[in-house]
Design a protein around this motif. Structure first.
Motif, PDB file in Angstrom:
ATOM      1  N   PRO A 126       0.802  -1.236   0.000  1.00  0.00           N
ATOM      2  CA  PRO A 126       0.000   0.000   0.000  1.00  0.00           C
ATOM      3  C   PRO A 126       0.829   1.279   0.000  1.00  0.00           C
ATOM      4  CG  PRO A 126      -0.112  -1.088   2.138  1.00  0.00           C
ATOM      5  CD  PRO A 126       0.603  -2.026   1.217  1.00  0.00           C
ATOM      6  N   GLN A 127       2.109   1.188   0.356  1.00  0.00           N
ATOM      7  CA  GLN A 127       2.944   2.384   0.249  1.00  0.00           C
ATOM      8  C   GLN A 127       3.309   2.676  -1.202  1.00  0.00           C
ATOM      9  OE1 GLN A 127       3.331   4.106   3.021  1.00  0.00           O
ATOM     10  NE2 GLN A 127       2.200   2.431   3.974  1.00  0.00           N
ATOM     11  N   ARG A 128       3.310   1.630  -2.017  1.00  0.00           N
ATOM     12  CA  ARG A 128       3.770   1.760  -3.398  1.00  0.00           C
ATOM     13  C   ARG A 128       2.630   1.927  -4.396  1.00  0.00           C
ATOM     14  NH1 ARG A 128       6.748  -2.937  -6.789  1.00  0.00           N
ATOM     15  NH2 ARG A 128       7.821  -1.630  -8.325  1.00  0.00           N
ATOM     16  N   PHE A 129       1.473   1.296  -4.066  1.00  0.00           N
ATOM     17  CA  PHE A 129       0.316   1.349  -4.971  1.00  0.00           C
ATOM     18  C   PHE A 129      -0.913   1.817  -4.195  1.00  0.00           C
ATOM     19  CE2 PHE A 129       2.871  -2.286  -6.612  1.00  0.00           C
ATOM     20  CZ  PHE A 129       3.193  -1.781  -7.864  1.00  0.00           C
ATOM     21  N   TRP A 130      -1.832   2.508  -4.872  1.00  0.00           N
ATOM     22  CA  TRP A 130      -3.117   2.807  -4.243  1.00  0.00           C
ATOM     23  C   TRP A 130      -3.909   1.520  -4.156  1.00  0.00           C
ATOM     24  CZ3 TRP A 130      -2.582   7.408  -2.413  1.00  0.00           C
ATOM     25  CH2 TRP A 130      -1.883   8.386  -3.137  1.00  0.00           C
ATOM     26  N   SER A 131      -4.509   1.286  -2.992  1.00  0.00           N
ATOM     27  CA  SER A 131      -5.317   0.092  -2.798  1.00  0.00           C
ATOM     28  C   SER A 131      -6.632   0.469  -2.146  1.00  0.00           C
ATOM     29  CB  SER A 131      -4.585  -0.919  -1.911  1.00  0.00           C
ATOM     30  OG  SER A 131      -5.456  -1.985  -1.565  1.00  0.00           O
ATOM     31  N   HIS A 132      -7.729   0.282  -2.871  1.00  0.00           N
ATOM     32  CA  HIS A 132      -9.046   0.623  -2.340  1.00  0.00           C
ATOM     33  C   HIS A 132      -9.364  -0.231  -1.111  1.00  0.00           C
ATOM     34  CE1 HIS A 132     -12.979   2.547  -2.793  1.00  0.00           C
ATOM     35  NE2 HIS A 132     -13.457   1.428  -2.294  1.00  0.00           N
ATOM     36  N   ARG A 133      -8.911  -1.470  -1.115  1.00  0.00           N
ATOM     37  CA  ARG A 133      -9.201  -2.344   0.028  1.00  0.00           C
ATOM     38  C   ARG A 133      -8.470  -1.893   1.283  1.00  0.00           C
ATOM     39  NH1 ARG A 133     -11.803  -8.072  -0.341  1.00  0.00           N
ATOM     40  NH2 ARG A 133     -13.188  -7.612  -2.062  1.00  0.00           N
ATOM     41  N   VAL A 134      -7.359  -1.207   1.118  1.00  0.00           N
ATOM     42  CA  VAL A 134      -6.608  -0.744   2.294  1.00  0.00           C
ATOM     43  C   VAL A 134      -7.183   0.559   2.824  1.00  0.00           C
ATOM     44  CG1 VAL A 134      -4.369   0.078   3.130  1.00  0.00           C
ATOM     45  CG2 VAL A 134      -4.489  -1.931   1.632  1.00  0.00           C
ATOM     46  N   THR A 135      -7.469   1.518   1.935  1.00  0.00           N
ATOM     47  CA  THR A 135      -7.809   2.873   2.395  1.00  0.00           C
ATOM     48  C   THR A 135      -9.214   3.309   2.037  1.00  0.00           C
ATOM     49  OG1 THR A 135      -6.836   3.761   0.371  1.00  0.00           O
ATOM     50  CG2 THR A 135      -5.431   3.700   2.319  1.00  0.00           C
ATOM     51  N   GLY A 136     -10.003   2.496   1.347  1.00  0.00           N
ATOM     52  CA  GLY A 136     -11.331   2.937   0.933  1.00  0.00           C
ATOM     53  C   GLY A 136     -11.226   4.122  -0.012  1.00  0.00           C
ATOM     54  N   GLN A 137     -12.173   5.065   0.134  1.00  0.00           N
ATOM     55  CA  GLN A 137     -12.208   6.206  -0.797  1.00  0.00           C
ATOM     56  C   GLN A 137     -11.057   7.181  -0.576  1.00  0.00           C
ATOM     57  OE1 GLN A 137     -13.915   6.587  -3.436  1.00  0.00           O
ATOM     58  NE2 GLN A 137     -15.456   4.988  -3.197  1.00  0.00           N
ATOM     59  N   ALA A 138     -10.387   7.107   0.576  1.00  0.00           N
ATOM     60  CA  ALA A 138      -9.310   8.062   0.877  1.00  0.00           C
ATOM     61  C   ALA A 138      -8.027   7.624   0.202  1.00  0.00           C
ATOM     62  CB  ALA A 138      -9.110   8.159   2.380  1.00  0.00           C
ATOM     63  N   ARG A 139      -8.007   7.781  -1.107  1.00  0.00           N
ATOM     64  CA  ARG A 139      -6.871   7.280  -1.881  1.00  0.00           C
ATOM     65  C   ARG A 139      -6.793   8.013  -3.210  1.00  0.00           C
ATOM     66  NH1 ARG A 139      -9.032   5.131  -6.233  1.00  0.00           N
ATOM     67  NH2 ARG A 139     -11.092   4.159  -6.106  1.00  0.00           N
ATOM     68  N   GLY A 140      -5.639   7.913  -3.831  1.00  0.00           N
ATOM     69  CA  GLY A 140      -5.477   8.398  -5.184  1.00  0.00           C
ATOM     70  C   GLY A 140      -5.766   7.306  -6.199  1.00  0.00           C
ATOM     71  N   SER A 141      -5.449   7.590  -7.471  1.00  0.00           N
ATOM     72  CA  SER A 141      -5.641   6.607  -8.538  1.00  0.00           C
ATOM     73  C   SER A 141      -4.329   6.314  -9.234  1.00  0.00           C
ATOM     74  CB  SER A 141      -6.636   7.128  -9.586  1.00  0.00           C
ATOM     75  OG  SER A 141      -7.949   7.010  -9.114  1.00  0.00           O
ATOM     76  N   LEU A 142      -4.103   5.025  -9.488  1.00  0.00           N
ATOM     77  CA  LEU A 142      -3.041   4.607 -10.394  1.00  0.00           C
ATOM     78  C   LEU A 142      -3.530   4.785 -11.826  1.00  0.00           C
ATOM     79  CD1 LEU A 142      -2.207   1.197  -8.700  1.00  0.00           C
ATOM     80  CD2 LEU A 142      -0.856   3.295  -8.501  1.00  0.00           C
ATOM     81  N   ALA A 143      -2.605   4.991 -12.752  1.00  0.00           N
ATOM     82  CA  ALA A 143      -2.980   5.071 -14.164  1.00  0.00           C
ATOM     83  C   ALA A 143      -2.095   4.127 -14.976  1.00  0.00           C
ATOM     84  CB  ALA A 143      -2.818   6.495 -14.695  1.00  0.00           C
ATOM     85  N   ALA A 144      -2.709   3.517 -15.964  1.00  0.00           N
ATOM     86  CA  ALA A 144      -1.959   2.800 -17.004  1.00  0.00           C
ATOM     87  C   ALA A 144      -2.135   3.595 -18.290  1.00  0.00           C
ATOM     88  CB  ALA A 144      -2.483   1.380 -17.172  1.00  0.00           C
ATOM     89  N   VAL A 145      -1.023   3.864 -18.962  1.00  0.00           N
ATOM     90  CA  VAL A 145      -1.037   4.763 -20.128  1.00  0.00           C
ATOM     91  C   VAL A 145      -0.355   4.068 -21.299  1.00  0.00           C
ATOM     92  CG1 VAL A 145      -0.423   7.063 -20.972  1.00  0.00           C
ATOM     93  CG2 VAL A 145      -0.761   6.710 -18.512  1.00  0.00           C
ATOM     94  N   ILE A 146      -0.904   4.233 -22.493  1.00  0.00           N
ATOM     95  CA  ILE A 146      -0.251   3.720 -23.701  1.00  0.00           C
ATOM     96  C   ILE A 146      -0.513   4.672 -24.858  1.00  0.00           C
ATOM     97  CG2 ILE A 146      -2.191   2.200 -24.368  1.00  0.00           C
ATOM     98  CD1 ILE A 146       0.075   0.144 -25.229  1.00  0.00           C
ATOM     99  N   MET A 147       0.504   4.886 -25.677  1.00  0.00           N
ATOM    100  CA  MET A 147       0.383   5.834 -26.794  1.00  0.00           C
ATOM    101  C   MET A 147       1.294   5.398 -27.940  1.00  0.00           C
ATOM    102  SD  MET A 147       1.211   9.946 -26.861  1.00  0.00           S
ATOM    103  CE  MET A 147       2.966   9.768 -27.160  1.00  0.00           C
ATOM    104  N   LEU A 148       0.753   5.408 -29.157  1.00  0.00           N
ATOM    105  CA  LEU A 148       1.591   5.247 -30.341  1.00  0.00           C
ATOM    106  C   LEU A 148       2.419   6.507 -30.504  1.00  0.00           C
ATOM    107  CD1 LEU A 148      -1.217   3.895 -32.695  1.00  0.00           C
ATOM    108  CD2 LEU A 148       0.690   2.533 -31.804  1.00  0.00           C
ATOM    109  N   ARG A 149       3.713   6.332 -30.723  1.00  0.00           N
ATOM    110  CA  ARG A 149       4.564   7.518 -30.899  1.00  0.00           C
ATOM    111  C   ARG A 149       4.197   8.260 -32.191  1.00  0.00           C
ATOM    112  NH1 ARG A 149       9.225   4.522 -29.360  1.00  0.00           N
ATOM    113  NH2 ARG A 149       9.921   5.165 -27.297  1.00  0.00           N
ATOM    114  N   PRO A 150       4.104   9.583 -32.108  1.00  0.00           N
ATOM    115  CA  PRO A 150       3.811  10.361 -33.323  1.00  0.00           C
ATOM    116  C   PRO A 150       4.932  10.182 -34.354  1.00  0.00           C
ATOM    117  CG  PRO A 150       3.577  11.726 -31.363  1.00  0.00           C
ATOM    118  CD  PRO A 150       4.210  10.437 -30.932  1.00  0.00           C
TER     119      PRO A 150
END
Ligand SMILES: [Zn+2]
Length: 279
Positions: free
Chosen positions: A255-279
């Motif tokens: 939980p120190q490294r990733f946001w976990s809803h089960r650990v903190t409930g709504q009091a948390r941030g969001s992880l993002a997964a991102v993907i992009m084709l290079r221009p």
């Protein structure tokens, strides 16, 4: 295999190769404070928008995209996947995303697809032949609905993607070590995937010293531990995808490294997964 980069800390999969950038974020390396410390990438978490923007700027500078290139999902635990393009950039970070969609895909370069998680499963897809990418959010409901396979089908329909060409990476999420559910989740997976799903659902361990006999636990109170990553990998393999990389990380175990809803409930941030084709 997944690799760790820093700073800000993020993960990549060596299954995703070619003219594409991607990442799975962690909590490290952002500017948000308090319970959102520090790399919160959600705009609906109670954070100062300027912090979220700066977090995207830092992560994007390291990975190879800009905040202005992003397009977000609007996640409601459906199996809806939507095609997006360059005209949709800014949807999410600079203006509200209206249509519900738990997955987005594009064949346009310079469009950074973003999906979110905090225990749910983030899935990134890249077709290096037809030049297309996708970002998919799958909680247990989306997993039972097969949203990963729905996204492969949509890419085949719209871009002519051969699933055998796809590169898939399934990022950190709550693991079978921690994801305790009731029998309804197991039943949903078995309904959707058949008996093979059972391989990826761990029953609760019974102590050999237990005073209670097996019969003393009513079926409605049985506990099961689904492996959401491997269940999504099963959907992808059935859809014809052969290259599927699965993260070993459990969000709830770290939980120190990733946001976990089960650990903190709504009091948390969001992880993002991102993907992009290079221009
Ligand atoms: Zn765990």
């Amino acid at each position: 295999m997944f690799h760790t980069h820093t700073p800000p800390e993020y993960l990549t999969s060596d299954a995703i190769t070619g003219n594409v950038v991607h990442c799975f974020s962690t909590r490290y390396g952002g500017v948000s404070t308090g319970h959102l410390s520090s790399l919160n990438l959600g705009v609906h978490r109670g954070d100062d928008w300027n912090n979220v923007y700066e977090n995207y700027r830092r992560l994007g500078a390291a990975v190879g995209f800009t905040p202005e290139q992003t397009v977000f999902t609007h996640q409601t635990h459906t199996d809806i996947v939507s095609r997006v393009g360059a005209e949709d950039r800014g949807w999410g970070l600079f203006r509200e995303v209206e249509p519900e969609r738990d997955g987005i895909y594009t064949d346009e370069a310079g469009v950074a697809l973003v999906c979110f998680s905090a225990d749910c499963t983030p899935i990134l897809l890249h077709d290096p032949v037809r030049h297309a990418v996708a970002a998919v959010h799958a909680g247990w409901r989306g997993t039972a609905l097969g949203i990963a396979a729905r996204c492969v089908e949509a890419m085949t329909r719209d871009f002519g993607t051969d699933p055998a060409d796809l590169q898939a990476a399934i990022g950190p999420c709550i693991g079978p070590c921690c994801f305790e559910t009731g029998p309804e989740v197991r039943a949903a997976m078995l309904d959707a995937l058949g008996e093979e799903a059972e391989r990826f659902i761990r029953p609760a361990l019974r102590s050999c010293h237990s005073e209670r006999s097996e019969e003393s636990v009513p079926p409605s109170q049985e506990k099961y531990y689904p492996d959401l990553k491997r269940l999504n990998a099963l959907w992808l393999r059935r859809a014809g995808v052969t290259t599927v990389d699965v993260s070993k990380d459990c969000t709830r175990c770290q939980p120190q490294r990733f946001w976990s809803h089960r650990v903190t409930g709504q009091a948390r941030g969001s992880l993002a997964a991102v993907i992009m084709l290079r221009p």
